[in-house]
Write a protein that holds these residues in place. Structure first.
Motif, PDB file in Angstrom:
ATOM      1  N   GLY A   1       0.785  -1.219   0.000  1.00 55.77           N
ATOM      2  CA  GLY A   1       0.000   0.000   0.000  1.00 55.77           C
ATOM      3  C   GLY A   1       0.817   1.267   0.000  1.00 55.77           C
ATOM      4  N   ARG A   2       2.153   1.151  -0.148  1.00 62.56           N
ATOM      5  CA  ARG A   2       3.036   2.321  -0.196  1.00 62.56           C
ATOM      6  C   ARG A   2       2.813   3.207   1.023  1.00 62.56           C
ATOM      7  NH1 ARG A   2       5.633   2.900  -4.835  1.00 62.56           N
ATOM      8  NH2 ARG A   2       5.979   5.118  -4.483  1.00 62.56           N
ATOM      9  N   ARG A   3       2.933   2.616   2.178  1.00 61.29           N
ATOM     10  CA  ARG A   3       2.708   3.367   3.410  1.00 61.29           C
ATOM     11  C   ARG A   3       3.877   4.308   3.667  1.00 61.29           C
ATOM     12  NH1 ARG A   3       5.288   2.059   8.214  1.00 61.29           N
ATOM     13  NH2 ARG A   3       6.505   0.128   8.325  1.00 61.29           N
ATOM     14  N   PRO A   4       3.629   5.406   4.382  1.00 59.88           N
ATOM     15  CA  PRO A   4       4.731   6.310   4.722  1.00 59.88           C
ATOM     16  C   PRO A   4       5.724   5.632   5.666  1.00 59.88           C
ATOM     17  CG  PRO A   4       2.595   7.379   5.013  1.00 59.88           C
ATOM     18  CD  PRO A   4       2.330   5.920   4.813  1.00 59.88           C
ATOM     19  N   VAL A   5       6.973   6.042   5.581  1.00 62.13           N
ATOM     20  CA  VAL A   5       8.019   5.554   6.480  1.00 62.13           C
ATOM     21  C   VAL A   5       8.755   6.762   7.044  1.00 62.13           C
ATOM     22  CG1 VAL A   5       8.322   3.294   5.421  1.00 62.13           C
ATOM     23  CG2 VAL A   5       9.589   5.239   4.523  1.00 62.13           C
ATOM     24  N   ALA A   6       9.197   6.629   8.279  1.00 58.26           N
ATOM     25  CA  ALA A   6       9.862   7.731   8.965  1.00 58.26           C
ATOM     26  C   ALA A   6      10.862   7.154   9.955  1.00 58.26           C
ATOM     27  CB  ALA A   6       8.832   8.620   9.670  1.00 58.26           C
ATOM     28  N   VAL A   7      11.668   8.038  10.528  1.00 56.23           N
ATOM     29  CA  VAL A   7      12.613   7.661  11.575  1.00 56.23           C
ATOM     30  C   VAL A   7      12.275   8.505  12.799  1.00 56.23           C
ATOM     31  CG1 VAL A   7      14.338   9.331  10.762  1.00 56.23           C
ATOM     32  CG2 VAL A   7      15.046   7.419  12.200  1.00 56.23           C
ATOM     33  N   LYS A   8      12.301   7.900  13.955  1.00 53.21           N
ATOM     34  CA  LYS A   8      12.022   8.635  15.177  1.00 53.21           C
ATOM     35  C   LYS A   8      13.118   9.672  15.430  1.00 53.21           C
ATOM     36  CE  LYS A   8       9.510   4.921  17.549  1.00 53.21           C
ATOM     37  NZ  LYS A   8       9.481   4.066  18.760  1.00 53.21           N
ATOM     38  N   VAL A   9      12.723  10.785  16.039  1.00 58.76           N
ATOM     39  CA  VAL A   9      13.699  11.819  16.362  1.00 58.76           C
ATOM     40  C   VAL A   9      14.757  11.274  17.314  1.00 58.76           C
ATOM     41  CG1 VAL A   9      13.992  14.070  17.471  1.00 58.76           C
ATOM     42  CG2 VAL A   9      12.061  13.681  15.931  1.00 58.76           C
ATOM     43  N   SER A  10      14.333  10.451  18.261  1.00 66.12           N
ATOM     44  CA  SER A  10      15.300   9.878  19.206  1.00 66.12           C
ATOM     45  C   SER A  10      16.281   8.952  18.500  1.00 66.12           C
ATOM     46  CB  SER A  10      14.555   9.117  20.305  1.00 66.12           C
ATOM     47  OG  SER A  10      13.738   8.097  19.755  1.00 66.12           O
ATOM     48  N   ASP A  11      15.833   8.235  17.463  1.00 70.07           N
ATOM     49  CA  ASP A  11      16.751   7.378  16.712  1.00 70.07           C
ATOM     50  C   ASP A  11      17.602   8.173  15.734  1.00 70.07           C
ATOM     51  OD1 ASP A  11      15.992   4.861  17.847  1.00 70.07           O
ATOM     52  OD2 ASP A  11      14.144   4.949  16.683  1.00 70.07           O
ATOM     53  N   ALA A  12      17.097   9.330  15.297  1.00 72.45           N
ATOM     54  CA  ALA A  12      17.893  10.173  14.397  1.00 72.45           C
ATOM     55  C   ALA A  12      19.123  10.730  15.096  1.00 72.45           C
ATOM     56  CB  ALA A  12      17.038  11.304  13.840  1.00 72.45           C
ATOM     57  N   ARG A  13      19.139  10.719  16.439  1.00 78.67           N
ATOM     58  CA  ARG A  13      20.339  11.171  17.154  1.00 78.67           C
ATOM     59  C   ARG A  13      21.528  10.261  16.878  1.00 78.67           C
ATOM     60  NH1 ARG A  13      16.962  11.371  22.710  1.00 78.67           N
ATOM     61  NH2 ARG A  13      15.462  13.004  22.115  1.00 78.67           N
ATOM     62  N   HIS A  14      21.267   9.065  16.379  1.00 74.46           N
ATOM     63  CA  HIS A  14      22.357   8.176  15.972  1.00 74.46           C
ATOM     64  C   HIS A  14      22.859   8.526  14.570  1.00 74.46           C
ATOM     65  CE1 HIS A  14      22.126   5.252  19.337  1.00 74.46           C
ATOM     66  NE2 HIS A  14      20.863   5.605  19.368  1.00 74.46           N
ATOM     67  N   HIS A  15      22.325   9.622  13.997  1.00 76.66           N
ATOM     68  CA  HIS A  15      22.807  10.214  12.752  1.00 76.66           C
ATOM     69  C   HIS A  15      22.364   9.411  11.521  1.00 76.66           C
ATOM     70  CE1 HIS A  15      25.084  12.296  15.761  1.00 76.66           C
ATOM     71  NE2 HIS A  15      25.821  11.238  16.037  1.00 76.66           N
ATOM     72  N   LEU A  16      22.229  10.140  10.409  1.00 71.08           N
ATOM     73  CA  LEU A  16      21.823   9.573   9.124  1.00 71.08           C
ATOM     74  C   LEU A  16      22.976   9.703   8.135  1.00 71.08           C
ATOM     75  CD1 LEU A  16      18.938  10.208  10.445  1.00 71.08           C
ATOM     76  CD2 LEU A  16      18.125  10.305   8.091  1.00 71.08           C
TER      77      LEU A  16
END
Length: 840
Positions: free
Chosen positions: A417-432
């Motif tokens: 269904g092509r659902r949206p995907v995201a990263v949590k702000v707390s997990d983004a602290r581990h950098h992208l």
């Protein structure tokens, strides 16, 4: 001669012996029936029922075609030959109850192969609007792992329409079973039917098109029972039956002394006895029919057509012959299915309308293996012209967030269904870590993340060495965020903000050593080919001497300190540090020639840097007019547009590195703030390898930034741009990976993060705006998945100029004046260019 027919002779005998009397009897019976009131009532009732049934069928057809969609299937690089069995078996669950089929009809699907010279070979599924969205896409992803789906609405005709002044000649027909539908087709064909179909339609001329359409709907057990009835007991499956057979039998009974029909002799099993070959054929057909009767079934119709454009009325005969030859080639391919049953061609009127509307009335019953034989994805990986998926598509794990107030959106899953995907702000602290060449969608993803951070009120600092990223963000920022923007634009004639790397007013003397170390290290790493230990020593001692004086020093003071004796004497005579005084004493003892040779490498780099008006105003224009601590803590938006084409590569790297150094100084100051009071912020570095030149090792910087709640977005093109130190530090500490299409060499290294779900082949064959992601969820690695980036909204005309004007206005606002949004202004200090009165 007796011409009176006896009753035992049957109706045919009476008609032959007394035709006149028979005709009179028939006419009398018809006349009596027509004038009978009961007959009229019955006829009107039957007509009404037929009209109502016809209207109901039309209504159900319109409802099925309304909001219909097309799902284009892109074949994955590795295909399971049994995927079609799983696909059609899975969809048999869409069979509706009897009352729903009566009122609303049973939705059917269209599995279509189309070939055109312009688009190549495409495989599409036509799906009625009554089928829930995403159901077919998920079934495709389950049956053929790695297959991509692209859904479009509304559904189009599989064959092109005629253009103005051009007619299209169409040839084709319908394929129906030639024997009783209870007998099966061949399902163990050693070749690939789809490959043969696409090959048969190959080498079309421009404008021509070929299509094979397979319409299928699930059927009930009663329909299957009718289809398979008497199939197993038929002695000759293909013998004609019905009126012709009965008429021939009656005629032979009249001219032979004994009736031709005799009771069949049976053996012990009840089967008709005969020669051995007939018995074997009967047994094989009975077993095949029994095998087909098991499992799920579909009612199907196969249509095929070739369309050729003809300008005007010329060449219609030749075009019709070509179209017929092409169509016959398509129909001939289905001869490979011949076994106990086979396909027979039939002409159909209004074939173009039937194909365009995907009408399915009454079809032939096929088992799932039979349907999977003629409707599947090709297994030949070398088929030319076929639209293929560049890499397998993987569904995100259930724990991957879809969005929300504490997430950062990444895009859409490219499966189901092509659902949206995201990263949590707390997990983004581990950098992208975002990797991929130009043109694959990196900038689109970065702009989306920047706009989301800005809209959520999180501080964000962007360093852009190309310029397009900042331009895209400016033209799409909401007007209400203009009072939070700090803009560095190398192409603007307006004075920029000033970020003086030697201004230690906010960080205090405790941060002096870090500021000097960062500044010296930045110059050392950027000019490492011309930088030696003596140059390093001179620059470090000079900066420490300038910063030890009252007021605010700038890099513009450094050349004066090294070349002007009067200025140097005024500054160094009050230096309290004995080590620095000893350095300057030895410096004064050098001859002019010796000093020139010693300071030459430093001054020529520094002068090239300061001769640019933008750089001099932004880096050495006096006390800092903005503080990165305020930007990070108060939700500011700092956009640094530093295009290499305007500044030069080295200057762009130097300015960006100094901004990163100033950001890092502001972040390390957060160590004095309780962890719960540290707001999340982000530092976005496009072409990150140009700006990670701090004295702090990268692995230590990334590790410390996580605890200080600064998430870094590190984007670049390939691993070859990174030094060994950078590569190891980013690989280990930037734990969220987003990988666009990369080279085979990079894929070999990056596949370690995605195996066994995504291979090197997948990472090198990702399409544009497609990416493979390996994210953290609550600090734990989730399995990789694939996604597509969302396109940016259209730019707002004049918005970039509006935001830039708001940034300039706020820059000139005194520091204690509230900003238009009610928050204190981020800018601080005097206006740029005022300098330091101490140094005049």
């Amino acid at each position: 001669m007796n011409t009176t027919a006896s009753p035992e002779q049957g109706w045919l005998g009476r008609a032959l012996l007394a035709p006149g009397a028979t005709l009179r009897d028939i006419a009398a019976t018809i006349g009596h029936s027509l004038v009978s009131p009961a007959t009229l009532v019955v006829a009107l009732g039957v007509a009404g029922v037929l009209a109502a049934a016809r209207a109901l069928v039309r209504r159900r057809g319109r409802r099925l075609r309304a909001q219909a969609r097309q799902v284009t299937l892109l074949t994955p690089p590795v295909l399971d030959a049994k995927g079609a069995l799983a696909f059609w078996s899975h969809l048999i669950g869409q069979l509706r109850p009897a009352w729903a089929r009566l009122l609303f009809g049973q939705p059917h699907l269209g599995f279509e192969y189309t070939v055109t010279p312009e688009d190549g070979a495409a495989i599409r599924l036509w799906v009625p609007g009554t089928v829930p969205p995403g159901l077919i896409e998920r079934a495709v992803a389950s049956a053929w792992p790695g297959a991509h789906t692209d859904t479009t609405r509304p559904a189009r005709s599989p064959l092109p329409d005629a253009l103005d002044g051009t007619r299209r000649i169409m040839a084709g027909g319908e394929l129906r079973l030639g024997r009783r539908e209870g007998l099966p087709l061949r399902t163990d064909y050693s070749g690939d039917l789809v490959r043969d179909l696409i090959t048969a339609a190959d080498d079309l001329a421009p404008g021509q098109a070929a299509c094979v359409q397979i319409l299928a709907r699930p059927v009930t057990g009663r329909r299957v029972a009718r289809a398979t009835r008497n199939a197993a007991t038929a002695r000759s499956a293909g013998a004609p039956a019905g009126v012709v057979t009965a008429l021939a039998r009656e005629v032979l009974n009249l001219i032979t002394p004994e009736p031709l029909t005799r009771p069949a002799r049976t053996n012990g099993t009840g089967a008709a006895s005969g020669d051995r070959q007939t018995t074997m054929e009967y047994t094989a057909a009975a077993r095949a029919a029994a095998t087909k009767a098991r499992g799920a079934h579909w009612e199907t119709v196969v249509r095929y057509a070739v369309s050729i454009p003809v300008p005007g009325d010329r060449g219609r005969g030749e075009a019709r012959a070509v179209a017929r030859g092409r169509a016959d080639a398509l129909a001939t391919v289905f001869g490979a299915c011949t076994d106990h049953n086979y396909y027979r061609r039939r002409r159909r009127l209004r074939l173009a309308l039937l194909i365009a509307e995907r009408r399915l009335e009454r079809g032939d019953v096929l088992s799932v293996p039979e349907l999977a034989t003629i409707a599947h994805l090709p297994t030949d990986d070398g088929l030319p012209g076929l639209q293929r998926a560049g890499a397998r598509a993987l569904t995100p794990a259930p724990q991957i967030p879809t969005g929300g107030p504490h997430t950062k959106p990444l895009g859409l899953a490219d499966t189901g269904g092509r659902r949206p995907v995201a990263v949590k702000v707390s997990d983004a602290r581990h950098h992208l870590h975002i990797l991929g060449p130009t043109g694959v969608g990196k900038s689109t993803l970065l702009a989306r993340l920047i706009l989301d951070d800005a809209d959520a009120g999180r501080g964000v600092i962007v360093i852009d060495p190309k310029g397009d990223l900042v331009t895209d963000v400016l033209s799409r920022l909401p007007s209400r965020l203009g009072d939070r923007v700090v803009l560095f634009d190398a192409d603007s004639t307006a004075p920029p903000p000033c970020v003086n790397p030697l201004d230690i007013g906010r960080i205090g003397r405790a941060g002096l050593d870090l500021a000097v170390d960062n500044l010296v290290t930045v110059f050392h790493r950027i000019f490492h080919q011309w930088w030696g230990p003596r140059t390093d020593d001179i620059m470090r001692a000079s900066l420490l001497t300038l910063c030890a004086q009252p007021g605010t020093a700038t890099l513009a003071d450094l050349p004066r300190l090294l070349t002007e004796p009067a200025f140097r004497q005024r500054v160094t005579r009050t230096t309290p540090d004995p080590v620095l005084r000893g350095f300057w004493d030895s410096y004064e003892q050098l001859s002019d020639t010796g000093r020139a040779q010693l300071i030459g490498p430093l001054l020529n780099k520094l002068r090239a840097f300061l001769l640019r008006p933008f750089v001099r105003a932004a880096i050495a224009g006096g006390p800092s007019t903005i503080e990165f601590t305020d930007i990070l803590d108060q939700g500011g938006i700092c956009l640094a547009r530093l295009p290499k084409g305007s500044l030069g590569e080295e200057t762009s790297r130097l300015v960006g590195s100094l901004l990163v150094a100033r950001t890092w100084q502001a972040v390390t100051a957060r160590a004095r703030v309780p962890a719960a009071d540290r707001p999340d912020a982000a530092l976005v570095l496009d072409e990150a390898q140009n700006f990670l030149n701090l004295s702090t090792p990268v692995e230590d910087m990334l590790a410390e930034a996580r605890g200080l709640r600064l998430s870094l977005l590190l984007a670049h093109q390939n691993l070859g741009q990174l030094t060994r130190e950078l590569r190891d530090g980013i690989s280990a500490n930037a734990r969220n990976k987003i990988i666009f299409a990369v080279s085979p060499d990079d894929a070999r290294d990056l596949a370690r993060h995605t195996d066994p779900w995504l291979s090197e082949h997948d990472l090198t064959h990702l399409d544009a705006f497609h990416a493979a992601a390996r994210l953290l969820v609550d600090g734990q690695n989730a399995r990789p998945f694939t996604l597509t980036t969302r396109p940016l909204p259209p730019p707002t005309p004049g918005r970039a100029r509006e935001i830039a004007a708001a940034a300039r206005t706020r820059l000139s606002t005194p520091p204690d004046t509230p900003a238009p949004g009610g928050k204190p202004a981020v800018a601080s200090g005097p206006a740029p260019g005022t300098g330091d009165p101490r140094l005049i």
